[in-house]
Scaffold this active site. Structure first.
Site, PDB file in Angstrom:
ATOM      1  N   ARG A 136      -7.961  34.068  -4.646  1.00 55.93           N
ATOM      2  CA  ARG A 136      -6.613  33.583  -4.962  1.00 55.93           C
ATOM      3  C   ARG A 136      -5.796  33.595  -3.679  1.00 55.93           C
ATOM      4  O   ARG A 136      -5.018  34.506  -3.421  1.00 55.93           O
ATOM      5  CB  ARG A 136      -5.984  34.451  -6.056  1.00 55.93           C
ATOM      6  N   CYS A 196      -5.562  40.198 -11.684  1.00 56.98           N
ATOM      7  CA  CYS A 196      -6.824  39.962 -12.374  1.00 56.98           C
ATOM      8  C   CYS A 196      -7.766  39.192 -11.457  1.00 56.98           C
ATOM      9  O   CYS A 196      -7.337  38.306 -10.724  1.00 56.98           O
ATOM     10  CB  CYS A 196      -6.583  39.162 -13.644  1.00 56.98           C
ATOM     11  N   LYS A 200       5.918  37.474 -19.671  1.00 60.54           N
ATOM     12  CA  LYS A 200       5.553  38.244 -18.471  1.00 60.54           C
ATOM     13  C   LYS A 200       5.761  37.413 -17.213  1.00 60.54           C
ATOM     14  O   LYS A 200       6.337  37.885 -16.230  1.00 60.54           O
ATOM     15  CB  LYS A 200       4.080  38.676 -18.566  1.00 60.54           C
ATOM     16  N   ASN A 201       5.285  36.164 -17.259  1.00 60.35           N
ATOM     17  CA  ASN A 201       5.302  35.367 -16.034  1.00 60.35           C
ATOM     18  C   ASN A 201       6.683  34.825 -15.679  1.00 60.35           C
ATOM     19  O   ASN A 201       6.858  34.196 -14.629  1.00 60.35           O
ATOM     20  CB  ASN A 201       4.253  34.255 -16.111  1.00 60.35           C
ATOM     21  N   ASP A 212      -4.092  29.809 -18.913  1.00 56.88           N
ATOM     22  CA  ASP A 212      -3.917  31.135 -19.528  1.00 56.88           C
ATOM     23  C   ASP A 212      -4.269  31.162 -21.015  1.00 56.88           C
ATOM     24  O   ASP A 212      -4.438  32.227 -21.586  1.00 56.88           O
ATOM     25  CB  ASP A 212      -2.468  31.621 -19.343  1.00 56.88           C
ATOM     26  N   ARG A 266      -1.514  44.474 -19.706  1.00 54.79           N
ATOM     27  CA  ARG A 266      -0.716  43.839 -18.636  1.00 54.79           C
ATOM     28  C   ARG A 266       0.170  42.740 -19.199  1.00 54.79           C
ATOM     29  O   ARG A 266       1.198  42.420 -18.628  1.00 54.79           O
ATOM     30  CB  ARG A 266      -1.635  43.183 -17.604  1.00 54.79           C
TER      31      ARG A 266
HETATM   32  N1  EPU Z   1      -3.588  28.542  -4.797  1.00 55.85           N
HETATM   33  C1  EPU Z   1      -3.974  28.338  -3.486  1.00 55.85           C
HETATM   34  N2  EPU Z   1      -3.108  28.715  -2.504  1.00 55.85           N
HETATM   35  C2  EPU Z   1      -1.902  29.294  -2.761  1.00 55.85           C
HETATM   36  C3  EPU Z   1      -1.514  29.491  -4.108  1.00 55.85           C
HETATM   37  C4  EPU Z   1      -2.390  29.100  -5.111  1.00 55.85           C
HETATM   38  O1  EPU Z   1      -5.056  27.831  -3.210  1.00 55.85           O
HETATM   39  O2  EPU Z   1      -1.173  29.620  -1.810  1.00 55.85           O
HETATM   40  C5  EPU Z   1      -4.520  28.177  -5.877  1.00 55.85           C
HETATM   41  C6  EPU Z   1      -5.002  29.409  -6.641  1.00 55.85           C
HETATM   42  O3  EPU Z   1      -6.068  30.045  -5.990  1.00 55.85           O
HETATM   43  C7  EPU Z   1      -5.368  28.855  -7.981  1.00 55.85           C
HETATM   44  C8  EPU Z   1      -4.341  27.734  -8.163  1.00 55.85           C
HETATM   45  O4  EPU Z   1      -3.849  27.420  -6.866  1.00 55.85           O
HETATM   46  O5  EPU Z   1      -6.652  28.316  -7.929  1.00 55.85           O
HETATM   47  C9  EPU Z   1      -3.199  28.095  -9.098  1.00 55.85           C
HETATM   48  O6  EPU Z   1      -2.460  29.171  -8.581  1.00 55.85           O
HETATM   49  P1  EPU Z   1      -0.919  29.386  -8.850  1.00 55.85           P
HETATM   50  O7  EPU Z   1      -0.291  29.766  -7.572  1.00 55.85           O
HETATM   51  O8  EPU Z   1      -0.351  28.218  -9.599  1.00 55.85           O
HETATM   52  O9  EPU Z   1      -0.948  30.629  -9.838  1.00 55.85           O
HETATM   53  P2  EPU Z   1      -0.282  32.044  -9.648  1.00 55.85           P
HETATM   54  O10 EPU Z   1       1.130  31.902  -9.255  1.00 55.85           O
HETATM   55  O11 EPU Z   1      -1.168  32.925  -8.868  1.00 55.85           O
HETATM   56  C10 EPU Z   1       0.565  32.069 -12.119  1.00 55.85           C
HETATM   57  C11 EPU Z   1       0.463  33.010 -13.290  1.00 55.85           C
HETATM   58  C12 EPU Z   1      -0.963  33.006 -13.797  1.00 55.85           C
HETATM   59  C13 EPU Z   1      -1.307  31.599 -14.234  1.00 55.85           C
HETATM   60  C14 EPU Z   1      -1.112  30.625 -13.055  1.00 55.85           C
HETATM   61  C15 EPU Z   1      -1.351  29.175 -13.423  1.00 55.85           C
HETATM   62  C16 EPU Z   1       2.109  34.694 -12.814  1.00 55.85           C
HETATM   63  C17 EPU Z   1       2.408  36.094 -12.474  1.00 55.85           C
HETATM   64  N3  EPU Z   1       0.835  34.349 -12.860  1.00 55.85           N
HETATM   65  O12 EPU Z   1      -0.340  32.559 -11.152  1.00 55.85           O
HETATM   66  O13 EPU Z   1      -0.973  33.859 -14.925  1.00 55.85           O
HETATM   67  O14 EPU Z   1      -2.641  31.550 -14.666  1.00 55.85           O
HETATM   68  O15 EPU Z   1       0.232  30.755 -12.552  1.00 55.85           O
HETATM   69  O16 EPU Z   1      -0.538  28.806 -14.471  1.00 55.85           O
HETATM   70  O17 EPU Z   1       3.004  33.901 -13.045  1.00 55.85           O
HETATM   71  C18 EPU Z   1      -1.889  35.362 -16.486  1.00 55.85           C
HETATM   72  O18 EPU Z   1      -0.750  35.521 -16.937  1.00 55.85           O
HETATM   73  O19 EPU Z   1      -2.922  35.779 -17.069  1.00 55.85           O
HETATM   74  C19 EPU Z   1      -2.051  34.661 -15.218  1.00 55.85           C
HETATM   75  C20 EPU Z   1      -3.140  34.761 -14.468  1.00 55.85           C
END
Ligand code: EPU
Length: 421
Positions: free
Chosen positions: A124, A119, A25-26, A310, A402
């Site tokens: 975030r 989620c 998915k990601n 995850d 999802r």
């Molecule tokens: N963060 C910030 N500022 C930003 C971006 C992120 O403070 O501008 C913080 C977030 O709040 C969080 C941390 O950094 O505390 C990690 O966020 P990240 O940006 O790495 O995650 P994401 O891109 O929102 C993706 C996956 C998540 C997975 C995370 C970490 C997708 C669509 N989602 O999220 O997947 O947990 O990376 O590996 O790629 C899931 O599949 O269940 C899922 C939540």
């Protein structure tokens, strides 16, 4: 929306057999947004049929792309991209809708969207995404919950340093810089396999991205991208979840279509718990849970290649019946223990204090009615229910759907007594 549906699980069946892992998915989500940059028809194979990938296709259609699915192949024709606005209803459906920002700015120089949903794992923020895009020349203003983003004169390369290796911010930077003027140098980039997959796709389209999968990525902007054919990498979190399911039942499974090397961050912990693991070439992995009963050492979620946030919830479910005490420290998201009260309903002994969880292994779990509150936490409830005596009823399937394609069918194929009603 399948809020009225439930999974009924009769636990304590040993899982055995062979299971094919679907596409990630990601990876699929940023790849679908990347297709916006390619002038023409991109073909994505191994694209999982999930509510989140459906939502991405609806966003693509909304902005003028033609999107169709045949089996696990999704074709995106981005010959015409005319829409510059993603409506609030679509943005709220999932967090990764934010990666359309980099792709849209790269393709049209303009994008209007609201803050993304997804989620609920705590606040975030997207400050890292926005700050990087601003440094690349985008003017971004916020009004009434909407972001107005303009790069009228086009984006330009920049030297960017992320204060945290955010997956989404790294993806947005790759998308925005692929066709920006000049070279972008990104430091402290996320190193997840999904980042390398996105860069592979973009490079096949004609981008010049070097170092994806490492901490420093250099992107030389090119004039224009052409479409290509690409296969989404296997989902390491889905693979890990099915392994937790097999191991908690002391079962024996072979996973096919997986990349074991993407699972090193947690497969070693399975071995520490007593699992036997063999990996074969060609994406195969054999796992036996006959001797799984030892609580693992402290688990701390980390960016890749560390233990993935995850898999924290499904792994915690596995630890509920191990002998001894396991400690989980969640360092990535502030609110990712929402499965804990539901695991307790199933008979687990788990205590939470802030971002730390202590699991005291119990000899057995017992069936109960439980409710998923988010995707991976929902999968954890399925894992636990498979080992619980009696019948469990799991609701909140809209979250599980999802990220897991036909979870009940997959688990049934290896001997689980599970059905959707
Ligand atoms: N963060 C910030 N500022 C930003 C971006 C992120 O403070 O501008 C913080 C977030 O709040 C969080 C941390 O950094 O505390 C990690 O966020 P990240 O940006 O790495 O995650 P994401 O891109 O929102 C993706 C996956 C998540 C997975 C995370 C970490 C997708 C669509 N989602 O999220 O997947 O947990 O990376 O590996 O790629 C899931 O599949 O269940 C899922 C939540």
């Amino acid at each position: 929306m399948n809020d009225s549906q439930k999974l009924i699980v009769n636990g304590c069946r040993r899982l055995e057999g062979e299971l094919c892992v679907h596409g990630a998915k990601n990876s699929a989500l940023p790849l679908l947004s990347a297709a916006v940059l390619a002038h023409g028809e991109s073909v994505l194979h191994n694209c999982p049929a999930l509510t989140d990938t459906d939502a991405a296709c609806r966003i693509l259609s909304h902005i003028g792309c033609k999107c169709r699915r045949s089996g696990d192949t999704v074709t995106v024709d981005a010959s015409n991209v005319f829409g510059a606005e993603i409506p609030d209803s679509l943005m709220r459906e999932m967090r990764s809708s934010i990666v359309f920002l980099g792709a849209m700015l790269g393709r049209t120089g303009h994008c209007r969207l609201s803050f993304p949903g997804g989620c609920d794992l705590g606040t975030r923020p997207i400050d890292l995404h926005l700050s990087a895009l601003k440094q690349m020349g985008a003017a971004i203003s916020e009004q009434h919950g909407f972001l107005e983003c303009n790069a009228g004169k086009g984006l330009h390369g920049a030297k960017l340093v992320l204060s945290f290796p955010s997956v989404g911010a790294t993806e947005n930077i790759l998308l925005a810089s692929a066709t920006a003027k000049g070279t972008t140098e990104l430091h402290n980039a996320a190193r997840e396999p999904e980042i390398a997959d996105l860069a592979d796709y973009l490079n096949k389209c004609g981008a010049r991205i070097h170092g994806a999968g490492e901490s420093v990525i250099v992107i030389e902007g090119v004039e224009r991208l052409a479409p290509c054919e690409h296969s989404v990498i296997p989902d390491r979190i889905v693979a890990g979840t099915y392994l937790c399911a097999a191991l908690i039942t002391h079962g024996e499974v072979i996973l096919t279509h997986c990349f074991p090397e993407h699972m090193n961050g947690f497969s070693q912990l399975f071995e520490a718990m007593g699992a036997r693991i063999y990996t074969y070439g060609g994406g195969k992995m054999y796992v036996s849970g006959k001797k799984v009963n030892i609580a693992p050492p402290t688990i701390r979620t980390m960016p890749y290649p560390g233990f993935p946030t995850d898999i924290q919830a499904p792994f915690m479910a596995l630890c509920t019946t191990a002998q001894g005490t396991s400690v989980f420290v969640e360092t990535i998201f502030e609110n990712r223990f929402r499965h804990v009260p539901e695991l307790v309903r199933l008979g687990a002994s788990v205590k939470t204090e802030g971002r730390v969880c202590v699991v005291q292994g119990v000899p057995r779990l017992t069936g109960a009615k439980v409710r998923a509150a988010e995707l991976r936490g929902g999968a954890a409830l399925v894992v636990a229910a498979l080992a619980a005596e009696g019948t469990s009823e799991i609701s909140g399937l809209q979250y599980i759907d999802r990220g897991y394609e036909n979870i009940e069918g997959a688990l049934r194929s290896i001997g689980a007594d599970i059905k959707r009603v």
